[in-house]
Design an enzyme around this catalytic site. Sequence first.
Site, PDB file in Angstrom:
ATOM      1  N   LYS A 126       0.802  -1.226   0.000  1.00  0.00           N
ATOM      2  CA  LYS A 126       0.000   0.000   0.000  1.00  0.00           C
ATOM      3  C   LYS A 126       0.837   1.280   0.000  1.00  0.00           C
ATOM      4  CE  LYS A 126      -3.561  -0.746  -0.527  1.00  0.00           C
ATOM      5  NZ  LYS A 126      -4.087  -1.298  -1.813  1.00  0.00           N
ATOM      6  N   GLY A 128       2.379   2.441  -2.789  1.00  0.00           N
ATOM      7  CA  GLY A 128       2.303   3.077  -4.111  1.00  0.00           C
ATOM      8  C   GLY A 128       3.137   2.277  -5.106  1.00  0.00           C
ATOM      9  N   THR A 129       3.312   0.980  -4.813  1.00  0.00           N
ATOM     10  CA  THR A 129       4.181   0.130  -5.643  1.00  0.00           C
ATOM     11  C   THR A 129       3.639  -0.035  -7.065  1.00  0.00           C
ATOM     12  OG1 THR A 129       3.077  -1.809  -4.755  1.00  0.00           O
ATOM     13  CG2 THR A 129       5.128  -1.168  -3.688  1.00  0.00           C
ATOM     14  N   LYS A 316      -6.817   1.239  -6.160  1.00  0.00           N
ATOM     15  CA  LYS A 316      -5.733   2.191  -5.861  1.00  0.00           C
ATOM     16  C   LYS A 316      -6.355   3.563  -5.695  1.00  0.00           C
ATOM     17  CE  LYS A 316      -3.060  -1.251  -6.870  1.00  0.00           C
ATOM     18  NZ  LYS A 316      -2.365  -2.033  -5.878  1.00  0.00           N
ATOM     19  N   GLY A 317      -6.263   4.073  -4.494  1.00  0.00           N
ATOM     20  CA  GLY A 317      -6.855   5.386  -4.231  1.00  0.00           C
ATOM     21  C   GLY A 317      -8.278   5.248  -3.704  1.00  0.00           C
TER      22      GLY A 317
HETATM   23  N1  LIG Z   1      -1.184   7.726  -9.285  1.00  0.00           N
HETATM   24  C1  LIG Z   1      -1.776   6.966  -8.356  1.00  0.00           C
HETATM   25  N2  LIG Z   1      -3.015   6.476  -8.567  1.00  0.00           N
HETATM   26  C2  LIG Z   1      -3.605   5.716  -7.618  1.00  0.00           C
HETATM   27  N3  LIG Z   1      -3.038   5.389  -6.436  1.00  0.00           N
HETATM   28  C3  LIG Z   1      -1.806   5.863  -6.194  1.00  0.00           C
HETATM   29  C4  LIG Z   1      -1.124   6.658  -7.136  1.00  0.00           C
HETATM   30  N4  LIG Z   1       0.086   6.986  -6.624  1.00  0.00           N
HETATM   31  C5  LIG Z   1       0.154   6.431  -5.425  1.00  0.00           C
HETATM   32  N5  LIG Z   1      -0.982   5.759  -5.157  1.00  0.00           N
HETATM   33  C6  LIG Z   1      -1.251   5.052  -3.908  1.00  0.00           C
HETATM   34  O1  LIG Z   1      -0.965   3.680  -4.106  1.00  0.00           O
HETATM   35  C7  LIG Z   1      -1.625   3.009  -3.045  1.00  0.00           C
HETATM   36  C8  LIG Z   1      -1.677   1.532  -3.319  1.00  0.00           C
HETATM   37  O2  LIG Z   1      -0.367   1.061  -3.106  1.00  0.00           O
HETATM   38  P1  LIG Z   1       0.209  -0.255  -3.780  1.00  0.00           P
HETATM   39  O3  LIG Z   1       0.054  -0.172  -5.248  1.00  0.00           O
HETATM   40  O4  LIG Z   1       1.574  -0.433  -3.263  1.00  0.00           O
HETATM   41  O5  LIG Z   1      -0.788  -1.339  -3.202  1.00  0.00           O
HETATM   42  S1  LIG Z   1      -0.521  -2.921  -3.137  1.00  0.00           S
HETATM   43  O6  LIG Z   1       0.332  -3.189  -1.995  1.00  0.00           O
HETATM   44  O7  LIG Z   1       0.058  -3.349  -4.409  1.00  0.00           O
HETATM   45  O8  LIG Z   1      -1.884  -3.484  -2.936  1.00  0.00           O
HETATM   46  C9  LIG Z   1      -2.969   3.700  -2.964  1.00  0.00           C
HETATM   47  O9  LIG Z   1      -3.416   3.610  -1.634  1.00  0.00           O
HETATM   48  P2  LIG Z   1      -4.909   3.968  -1.180  1.00  0.00           P
HETATM   49  O10 LIG Z   1      -5.093   5.441  -1.454  1.00  0.00           O
HETATM   50  O11 LIG Z   1      -4.931   3.712   0.268  1.00  0.00           O
HETATM   51  O12 LIG Z   1      -5.854   3.119  -1.963  1.00  0.00           O
HETATM   52  C10 LIG Z   1      -2.682   5.120  -3.416  1.00  0.00           C
HETATM   53  O13 LIG Z   1      -2.717   6.055  -2.376  1.00  0.00           O
END
Ligand SMILES: Nc1ncnc2c1ncn2[C@@H]1O[C@H](COP(=O)(O)OS(=O)(=O)O)[C@@H](OP(=O)(O)O)[C@H]1O
Length: 353
Positions: A126, A128-129, A316-317
């Site tokens: 979570k 931002g991977t 995501k988001g």
């Molecule tokens: N550009 C963009 N668009 C959407 N989301 C973004 C972006 N950049 C960073 N993030 C943040 O990425 C969070 C999800 O993290 P991961 O991708 O590492 O999640 S996971 O571990 O693979 O499930 C996700 O967390 P949450 O907001 O809690 O859903 C986002 O805050």
Amino acid sequence: MAQRLLSPSNRSSARLAFLLTVSLSCTYLCYSILFCRSTVMTRRAYEGKKCQQNQNAAGKKLLGRADVCASLEVRTAAEERGSGGQRGDAASSGSLWVDTKLRNTSVAQKYGNKKLPNALIVGVKKGGTRAVLEFIRIHPDVRALGTEPHFFDRNYDRGLDWYRGLMPRTLDSQITLEKTPSYFVTREAPRRIASMSQETKLIVVVRNPVTRAISDYTQTLSKKPDIPTFEDLAFKNRSLGLVDSVLERHPDRNMHFVSGERLITDPAGEMGRVQDFLGLKRIISEKHFYFNRTKGFPCLKKPESSSQPRCLGKSKGRTHVQIEREVIEQLREFYRPFNIKFYETVGQDFKWD
Ligand SMILES: Nc1ncnc2c1ncn2[C@@H]1O[C@H](COP(=O)(O)OS(=O)(=O)O)[C@@H](OP(=O)(O)O)[C@H]1O
């Protein structure tokens, strides 16, 4: 007989006409040999055409020509990037970088090899991977695995050949990348990664641990509605993840920390540093992102697999579950000393307090 019928003056006219015709034919022939090939078809275009023809030929023949064709394509892509740079970072503007990416990808798919990854996005969950992976893979010199292979945690027994087999075909000039956030919380992962290669570059996307915990809880709750409360689960993490043990095995320069917060507010800046860390030319820049108001996040103007703008998926988001203010305050206090230790260990202040 005909000659005998012609008068002497007519006979000399006919001889003259014959000589003229022969000399004109010779001139035309010489001109064709000397100039025609270079003007009608340049050497590059000619080689390119030969490559296309060979691609349709039988498999064995094609393998023999593969390196020539691939290097031709890569050279052309590199030249385009080079000349774009002279025009003031034009390499990343308009359709040029998309063309280069598409061409490199299709050449890699045909002529590249499956290689063990040069770089891994190892966490944090979570953080931002997915954003980092989707952003970096638009670079023409990057080939990334879209799914999480979980090799260094769940699938290690399957061996390196299995792992290599999952990777996308990659040219020598490109780097191979995968992301599996759970490596960060797998005790054996640092040793296993180091035994594959000490040179593997590791990217860790970090995020304020309080927000990260709420995000993680929101996701888990969406899959398993009857888990214990956030308060019951949140105060259990007492470690720096694997930062200490990874740093012991990997030279400092092989580990890069991306700020999950800055990735949202300044994706181009964070991705600029990721490109530097991976030894890539800075191609991904502001021009590749736009802020999508509906999504509330930066999105890609042209992702790897399409020429249409695209945001990350619904997971995501997400809107986070509501956690009481008091609990959030307690958690902030709880994490404060760990944050300070983390900043000291990695030499960066992520300003989470
Ligand atoms: N550009 C963009 N668009 C959407 N989301 C973004 C972006 N950049 C960073 N993030 C943040 O990425 C969070 C999800 O993290 P991961 O991708 O590492 O999640 S996971 O571990 O693979 O499930 C996700 O967390 P949450 O907001 O809690 O859903 C986002 O805050």
